[in-house]
Design an enzyme around this catalytic site. Structure first.
Site, mmCIF file in Angstrom:
data_model
loop_
_atom_site.group_PDB
_atom_site.id
_atom_site.type_symbol
_atom_site.label_atom_id
_atom_site.label_comp_id
_atom_site.label_asym_id
_atom_site.label_seq_id
_atom_site.Cartn_x
_atom_site.Cartn_y
_atom_site.Cartn_z
ATOM 1 C CG ASP A 70 1.814 7.043 34.039
ATOM 2 O OD1 ASP A 70 2.900 7.542 33.682
ATOM 3 O OD2 ASP A 70 1.107 6.353 33.283
ATOM 4 C CD GLU A 99 6.042 12.801 32.835
ATOM 5 O OE1 GLU A 99 6.514 11.679 33.076
ATOM 6 O OE2 GLU A 99 4.840 13.001 32.537
ATOM 7 C CG ASP A 107 4.633 5.747 27.736
ATOM 8 O OD1 ASP A 107 4.698 5.011 28.724
ATOM 9 O OD2 ASP A 107 3.779 6.636 27.588
#
Length: 805
Positions: free
Chosen positions: A453, A456, A519
């Protein structure tokens, strides 16, 4: 990034230089490239050379069907690194042709003379003496041009009215000004023809056709309903049959017919610009050449195609909760392949220290062993590259210098996500080994796949161990992170058995599959924008893709959204039920209906829908597994936009609410409560998978239908053979044995398909029309059941079956 004010002027605070004249052309000494010297003004006499800036441009052919252009204004400064590309600069494949006699060192002398470089079918041509010009053509057809005020250098004053993405603490600039990123930018325009359409740029949640959009290649954790993306790729292709890769790891800004309606402009900070033009002519051929250049997707394990179920992003779960999920799926005859432990397998405030929370998972190796051995499950676990301060791992990383540092030597920290967290510095080889050891320990405990995950949120004012330029690391960090984890899994599990579930990516990330869509909202809009982003990513060199079935954000999707998403998700490359605060097990969504006093019709409950589409996907494994091998070998993705399969159909090129699942199956997800869906069937004969209905059209046609929850528009293309195992309860097995061979020959005389096995063996099934029927033959003489488009079945004898007319 827009530098101009309309057609004539620049924006306030912007000073522009343009390549105005092709003054000198010189072929490289090896005869496999040429140089262009282009001053920023017209030269009429020798004195005009004084005080005159110029552009130095090299044109080479690093691979067949590929031409590279590298331009610089000033060459004395550092250049932002490009991506690792598979080229051999010593063995470039192009050849130069001087269209008028040059001198001994390869210089073209007279005005009007031209020089061209051919790379397979692709040709770059420049004419001397004219204003700036570079023409790309193939087969006598012009693909695109860079001409006029197309090659540019822009200098910015502090008050320049030019803005980069206003992305705050982690991004290009805290106030949105491009000046804060760089005082100079290099840019180029490539022309667009009338009606030419542009696709790609990685994961973009807006319209699939990118004309009219401004696109910043700058990864952000921005959700799925904005202009930001988790996986930004500076690559695009067009309906004219070529692709473009801007070879820069940093911030690349594209104006896709938005600043200049006749061109795609791309700009980068600094004095240098480097890009590749990649010829097709088909989209699949563009992807084949592009992925040969930047790397192809790895082969993924067969078990990964089955259904994944997760704990979701919930705070309270333990072994008892997990067993209730797994038992519940088994009791309801919904085959499960992978169980995923999300964030809270670690203790709160201690992510990501790779330590199981012993309050809930005291003997994890025994637990995972039972799930493997008794349940036949594979296990996935969540990680991220951030290390919370409240961990022994943080102290260890700090003491050893494995965490990213600020310019004053302190460890860079933030409270955003985890209190006082630091960031692993993957430019440090020892830090990479340290992190890989943590991953391998997790694998030794019984974990098979890693969800990587984040990646960024990368700070800008930091110092990297290897001295990397600070802004070039923002997008590149994710590749170092995912590559490190993927290598760890591959070293333990072996090639072909490694898989990630990654959120962020840049160019090269396709080599470490699989990626999911981030998401998304738990709504029909969230579902639709997820598909748009997936199609864009899969047009950008990525072979495998997934998304959160039911959506992630929000308390819970309602039952209708969940069930429609189940059908879509199980007709995707990889299929995972995952959400935020509510578990995504299907029986919870049936209970919602009951509590609301709604009566669920037979076959329409979430459990029944999940069972039906899970079993459908498992039955398609002979088809899906072969598609995965094709993605690995050629770069052609499993899920494909209609443009990739039907590039010559102007209607198909624009569609982003339907897709092809491989070359044979057309899928149109339902995005409405009523079950209404409108979709397009391109020209040809199509057979409905569920009903057997056949539709034949010479020009393509639109259909409008209403579907129950246990149905979805799923059509088979004429000329297809689809091999299935209808009794399959697992994604692993012998795909070509005890198989049903579904044959669809209407306007096509013959066809064939290969079915590969996990052990590397394969069988070729061939079907052709003969004496009013269809003969089906297995290359190795194995037994199978031949199935006609209408549903009639014939058992083979010694590898041969005949279906009647």
């Amino acid at each position: 990034m827009k530098f101009t004010n309309g057609y004539w002027l620049t924006r306030p605070g912007v000073t522009a230089l343009y390549a105005r004249q092709v003054y000198e052309l010189r072929s490289h000494s090896n005869g496999k490239g040429f140089n262009i010297f282009a001053p920023a003004g017209r030269l009429n006499s020798r004195k005009d050379t004084l005080n005159l800036p110029a552009f130095d441009v090299d044109v080479t052919a690093p691979a067949e069907g590929v031409i590279r252009v590298r331009s610089s204004h000033w060459d004395g400064g550092a250049e932002t690194p490009g991506f690792p590309v598979n080229v051999d600069e010593q063995d470039e494949c192009g050849y130069v042709r001087l269209c008028e006699q040059g001198n001994a060192d390869g210089e073209v002398g007279e005005e009007g003379a031209s020089i061209s470089l051919s790379s397979g079918p692709l040709c770059a041509r420049v004419v001397k003496g004219s204003p700036w010009n570079l023409t790309l053509s193939a087969g006598g057809r012009v693909l695109t041009k860079s001409e006029g005020k197309a090659l540019a250098h822009f200098a910015l004053e502090p008050n320049a009215a030019v803005s980069a993405s206003p992305v705050g603490e982690f991004g290009v600039s805290s106030d949105g000004s491009a000046y804060d990123e760089s005082t100079v930018f290099s840019a180029c325009k490539l022309s667009l023809g009338v009606g030419e359409q542009v696709f790609g740029f990685g994961e973009r949640f807006g319209a699939y056709v990118k004309n009219g959009q401004t696109i910043d290649i700058w990864n952000e954790d921005g959700g799925t309903a904005s202009e930001q993306g988790y996986k930004d790729i500076p690559f695009y292709m067009t309906s004219q049959g070529y692709g473009v890769l801007v070879n820069n790891r940093g911030h690349v800004s594209f104006e896709v017919g938005s600043e200049d309606t006749e061109a795609v402009q791309f700009s980068v900070p600094g004095e240098h610009l480097d890009f590749f033009i990649i010829y097709g002519p088909t989209p699949k051929e563009i992807l084949r050449r592009y992925t040969a250049l930047v790397g192809r997707p790895a082969q993924v394990p067969a078990w990964s195609y089955g259904l994944w179920l997760t704990t979701s992003f919930t705070t309270h779960y333990d072994e008892e909760t997990i067993n209730s999920f797994i038992d519940g799926m088994a009791d309801r005859d919904i085959p499960l392949s992978v169980f995923h432990y999300d964030c809270y397998w670690m203790r709160e405030f201690q992510w990501c220290d790779f330590e199981w929370d012993k309050r809930f998972f005291n003997d994890i190796e025994s637990t995972l062993g039972r799930l493997h051995n008794d349940r036949g499950l594979h296990i996935s676990a969540w990680i991220n590259p951030y290390v919370a301060q409240r961990t022994a791992m943080f102290k260890d990383g700090k003491d050893k210098g494995y965490l990213v540092k600020k310019t004053n030597g302190d460890v860079w920290q933030t409270d955003l996500w985890q209190a006082g967290m630091g960031l692993v510095d993957f430019t440090n080889p020892q830090a990479r080994q340290w992190f890989k050891h943590k991953v391998k320990t997790l694998l030794s405990q019984g974990v098979d796949a890693i969800k990587t995950d984040f990646g960024e949120r990368i700070p800008r004012d930091v110092v990297w161990f290897d001295g990397s330029e600070r802004l070039s690391m923002h997008n590149w960090y994710t590749q170092l992170y995912n590559q490190c984890v993927f290598e760890a899994v591959e070293e333990v599990k072996g090639k072909g058995e490694a898989i990630l579930y990654a959120r962020s990516a840049t160019v090269g990330g396709q080599q470490q599959p699989c990626h999911w869509g981030g998401d998304c909202e738990s709504t029909f809009n969230g579902m639709a924008q997820t598909l748009r982003a997936g199609l864009s990513l899969l047009t950008s060199g990525f072979g495998f893709w997934s998304h959160d079935i039911g959506g992630f954000e929000g308390a819970s999707p309602d039952s209708a959204v969940y069930k429609r998403w189940v059908a879509f998700g199980l007709l995707s490359s990889h299929s995972r039920m995952h959400g935020s605060t509510v578990y995504r097990v299907p029986w919870l969504f049936d209970e919602v209906d009951v509590q609301q006093g709604k009566r669920i019709a037979p076959g329409q409950s979430a459990v029944e829908v999940a069972r039906k589409f899970t079993l459908l996907k498992l039955s398609l494994m002979p088809y899906i597994y072969q598609l995965g091998l094709l993605a690995h070998e050629t770069g052609t993705p499993l899920m494909r936009s209609m443009f990739l399969e039907f590039p010559d159909d102007p209607i198909a090129r624009t569609l982003d609410r339907q897709y092809m699942f491989g070359p044979s199956l057309l899928v149109a997800p339902v995005f409405t409560y009523s079950g209404e869906v409108e979709y397009y069937l391109p020209a040809g004969c199509w057979t409905n998978w569920f009903t057997g209905e056949q539709v034949d059209s010479n020009h393509g046609l639109w259909r409008r239908e209403v579907h129950n929850f246990d149905s979805i528009p799923l059509w088979i293309r004429d000329g297809s053979i689809v091999v299935t195992n209808p009794a399959a309860k697992s994604p692993e097995g012998e795909y070509g044995h005890s198989a049903e061979v579904h044959v669809f020959l209407n306007n096509v005389e013959q066809t064939e398909v290969v079915v590969s096995e996990i052990d590397g063996t394969s069988c070729r099934f061939r079907a052709y029309k003969k004496n009013g029927g269809i003969e089906v033959i297995a290359s190795d003489g194995r037994d199978f059941v031949a199935v006609a488009a209408g549903g009639s079945k014939v058992m083979s004898r010694r590898g041969r079956a005949v279906l009647e007319g």
